[in-house]
Design a protein around this motif. Structure first.
Motif, PDB file in Angstrom:
ATOM      1  N   TYR A 110       0.831  -1.196   0.000  1.00 31.05           N
ATOM      2  CA  TYR A 110       0.000   0.000   0.000  1.00 31.05           C
ATOM      3  C   TYR A 110       0.871   1.253   0.000  1.00 31.05           C
ATOM      4  O   TYR A 110       2.028   1.213   0.427  1.00 31.05           O
ATOM      5  N   ILE A 111       0.295   2.330  -0.465  1.00 32.78           N
ATOM      6  CA  ILE A 111       1.038   3.592  -0.557  1.00 32.78           C
ATOM      7  C   ILE A 111       0.240   4.678   0.162  1.00 32.78           C
ATOM      8  O   ILE A 111      -0.948   4.875  -0.120  1.00 32.78           O
ATOM      9  N   SER A 112       0.911   5.366   1.070  1.00 36.12           N
ATOM     10  CA  SER A 112       0.269   6.460   1.803  1.00 36.12           C
ATOM     11  C   SER A 112       1.050   7.747   1.533  1.00 36.12           C
ATOM     12  O   SER A 112       2.020   8.054   2.227  1.00 36.12           O
ATOM     13  N   PRO A 113       0.632   8.525   0.535  1.00 35.58           N
ATOM     14  CA  PRO A 113       1.276   9.815   0.289  1.00 35.58           C
ATOM     15  C   PRO A 113       0.805  10.807   1.345  1.00 35.58           C
ATOM     16  O   PRO A 113      -0.322  10.679   1.863  1.00 35.58           O
ATOM     17  N   LEU A 114       1.625  11.774   1.668  1.00 31.42           N
ATOM     18  CA  LEU A 114       1.192  12.717   2.699  1.00 31.42           C
ATOM     19  C   LEU A 114       1.773  14.110   2.484  1.00 31.42           C
ATOM     20  O   LEU A 114       2.862  14.283   1.953  1.00 31.42           O
ATOM     21  N   PHE A 115       0.977  15.093   2.902  1.00 31.72           N
ATOM     22  CA  PHE A 115       1.400  16.491   2.989  1.00 31.72           C
ATOM     23  C   PHE A 115       1.133  16.952   4.421  1.00 31.72           C
ATOM     24  O   PHE A 115       0.082  16.623   4.990  1.00 31.72           O
ATOM     25  N   ASP A 116       2.051  17.704   4.988  1.00 26.78           N
ATOM     26  CA  ASP A 116       1.849  18.221   6.337  1.00 26.78           C
ATOM     27  C   ASP A 116       0.698  19.219   6.359  1.00 26.78           C
ATOM     28  O   ASP A 116       0.577  20.073   5.483  1.00 26.78           O
ATOM     29  N   ALA A 117      -0.152  19.117   7.387  1.00 29.46           N
ATOM     30  CA  ALA A 117      -1.271  20.042   7.557  1.00 29.46           C
ATOM     31  C   ALA A 117      -1.194  20.769   8.896  1.00 29.46           C
ATOM     32  O   ALA A 117      -2.173  21.348   9.346  1.00 29.46           O
ATOM     33  N   ARG A 118      -0.032  20.692   9.537  1.00 30.56           N
ATOM     34  CA  ARG A 118       0.263  21.375  10.797  1.00 30.56           C
ATOM     35  C   ARG A 118      -0.492  20.777  11.984  1.00 30.56           C
ATOM     36  O   ARG A 118      -1.471  20.087  11.821  1.00 30.56           O
ATOM     37  N   ARG A 119       0.042  21.064  13.172  1.00 29.42           N
ATOM     38  CA  ARG A 119      -0.570  20.620  14.435  1.00 29.42           C
ATOM     39  C   ARG A 119      -0.740  19.109  14.490  1.00 29.42           C
ATOM     40  O   ARG A 119      -1.739  18.601  15.011  1.00 29.42           O
ATOM     41  N   GLY A 120       0.246  18.393  13.932  1.00 26.79           N
ATOM     42  CA  GLY A 120       0.206  16.937  13.975  1.00 26.79           C
ATOM     43  C   GLY A 120      -0.713  16.304  12.962  1.00 26.79           C
ATOM     44  O   GLY A 120      -0.927  15.086  12.984  1.00 26.79           O
ATOM     45  N   GLN A 121      -1.250  17.100  12.057  1.00 30.18           N
ATOM     46  CA  GLN A 121      -2.183  16.583  11.063  1.00 30.18           C
ATOM     47  C   GLN A 121      -1.505  16.405   9.699  1.00 30.18           C
ATOM     48  O   GLN A 121      -0.517  17.082   9.400  1.00 30.18           O
ATOM     49  N   ILE A 122      -2.070  15.537   8.887  1.00 31.89           N
ATOM     50  CA  ILE A 122      -1.594  15.334   7.521  1.00 31.89           C
ATOM     51  C   ILE A 122      -2.780  15.184   6.575  1.00 31.89           C
ATOM     52  O   ILE A 122      -3.868  14.757   6.975  1.00 31.89           O
ATOM     53  N   TYR A 123      -2.562  15.583   5.331  1.00 31.46           N
ATOM     54  CA  TYR A 123      -3.455  15.203   4.248  1.00 31.46           C
ATOM     55  C   TYR A 123      -2.910  13.882   3.730  1.00 31.46           C
ATOM     56  O   TYR A 123      -1.722  13.773   3.389  1.00 31.46           O
ATOM     57  N   THR A 124      -3.741  12.887   3.633  1.00 27.41           N
ATOM     58  CA  THR A 124      -3.260  11.591   3.173  1.00 27.41           C
ATOM     59  C   THR A 124      -4.412  10.760   2.625  1.00 27.41           C
ATOM     60  O   THR A 124      -5.576  11.156   2.671  1.00 27.41           O
ATOM     61  N   GLY A 125      -4.071   9.617   2.113  1.00 28.77           N
ATOM     62  CA  GLY A 125      -5.029   8.640   1.618  1.00 28.77           C
ATOM     63  C   GLY A 125      -4.281   7.326   1.493  1.00 28.77           C
ATOM     64  O   GLY A 125      -3.091   7.253   1.836  1.00 28.77           O
ATOM     65  N   LEU A 126      -4.919   6.309   1.002  1.00 26.04           N
ATOM     66  CA  LEU A 126      -4.251   5.020   0.838  1.00 26.04           C
ATOM     67  C   LEU A 126      -4.517   4.501  -0.566  1.00 26.04           C
ATOM     68  O   LEU A 126      -5.668   4.440  -1.014  1.00 26.04           O
ATOM     69  N   TYR A 127      -3.438   4.121  -1.241  1.00 20.11           N
ATOM     70  CA  TYR A 127      -3.509   3.682  -2.633  1.00 20.11           C
ATOM     71  C   TYR A 127      -2.765   2.362  -2.805  1.00 20.11           C
ATOM     72  O   TYR A 127      -1.944   1.964  -1.972  1.00 20.11           O
ATOM     73  N   GLN A 128      -3.032   1.709  -3.936  1.00 20.61           N
ATOM     74  CA  GLN A 128      -2.349   0.463  -4.264  1.00 20.61           C
ATOM     75  C   GLN A 128      -2.390   0.238  -5.771  1.00 20.61           C
ATOM     76  O   GLN A 128      -3.414   0.508  -6.411  1.00 20.61           O
ATOM     77  N   PHE A 129      -1.270  -0.208  -6.312  1.00 22.66           N
ATOM     78  CA  PHE A 129      -1.248  -0.583  -7.726  1.00 22.66           C
ATOM     79  C   PHE A 129      -1.761  -2.007  -7.867  1.00 22.66           C
ATOM     80  O   PHE A 129      -1.266  -2.924  -7.209  1.00 22.66           O
TER      81      PHE A 129
END
Length: 230
Positions: A110-129
């Motif tokens: 699985y792949i979890s890309p992420l961007f920091d959203a501050r205060r311990g938060q992230i923008y993320t999701g879960l993907y798979q080829f």
């Protein structure tokens, strides 16, 4: 089919040109400089280098967020303007999906890309080829890293984490997942604009007038205004 892809959703700025199954050119930079000043010169440069005129473009694909509010707006505005002016299709793709495709094409898990959203938060999701195609396992979201990482512990395969903001959250991820957590190489953290073009190549077009970014959450100023208006 000549596709121009645009990604200004985060610090990394990416411009790509895809002609059928050939990547004609890519421009990527990852510096804290104003995208609004650099985006049009970057587009002009890559198109001149590749000998492509605006009238030859057949589609615009843009990273529609999440990410920096200002960055997302810049890319989407440019993409909408070009699509409307040239009268060609416009397609938006998740900025997180582009990042997942850029790093995980040959990863068996699985792949979890992420961007920091501050205060311990992230923008993320879960993907798979799966059979060569990137599929969404869990939709993009805004979440605390301390909640997200443990929620992945029951998965049947390892999870690859990718993104330039990874160092800010890596310790929390490692503590929650241990050896199941895998981390992309330093050369894989910038989303590739060619992957963006490829992802959007066969997706349905959207109306440039009604197309909007996907911020996932409101900007702080907008949230406060709505609260004041009850």
């Amino acid at each position: 089919m000549k596709i121009l892809s645009i990604d200004t959703s985060n610090y990394a700025l990416g411009i790509g040109l895809l002609d059928e199954n050939q990547v004609m050119g890519e421009y990527i930079s990852n510096i804290k400089k104003n995208h609004s000043v650099r985006i049009m010169p970057a587009i002009q440069t890559i198109m001149n280098e590749c000998g492509v005129k605006p009238a030859e473009l057949t589609k615009i694909v843009v990273a529609k967020g999440p990410g920096s509010y200002t960055g997302v707006r810049i890319g989407v505005t440019i993409a909408k303007t070009l699509a409307w002016t040239l009268k060609i299709p416009l397609t938006g793709v998740s900025s997180l999906e582009v990042l997942a495709a850029s790093a995980g094409r040959h990863f068996d898990g699985y792949i979890s890309p992420l961007f920091d959203a501050r205060r311990g938060q992230i923008y993320t999701g879960l993907y798979q080829f799966r059979e060569g195609s990137l599929t969404t396992v869990k939709e993009d979201r805004l979440v605390m890293t301390a909640d997200w990482a443990p929620s992945l512990s029951s998965l049947d395969k390892d999870v690859l984490f990718v993104g330039n903001d990874l160092p800010l959250h890596q310790q929390v991820i490692e503590q929650a997942l241990g050896v199941k957590a895998r981390f992309a190489e330093v050369t894989e953290h910038n989303p590739r604009p060619a992957e963006l073009a490829l992802l959007g190549r066969n997706r349905k077009e959207e109306d440039p007038h009604s197309f909007v970014p996907n911020y996932i959450r409101l900007a702080e100023a907008e949230a406060k205004w709505l609260e004041s208006q009850k």
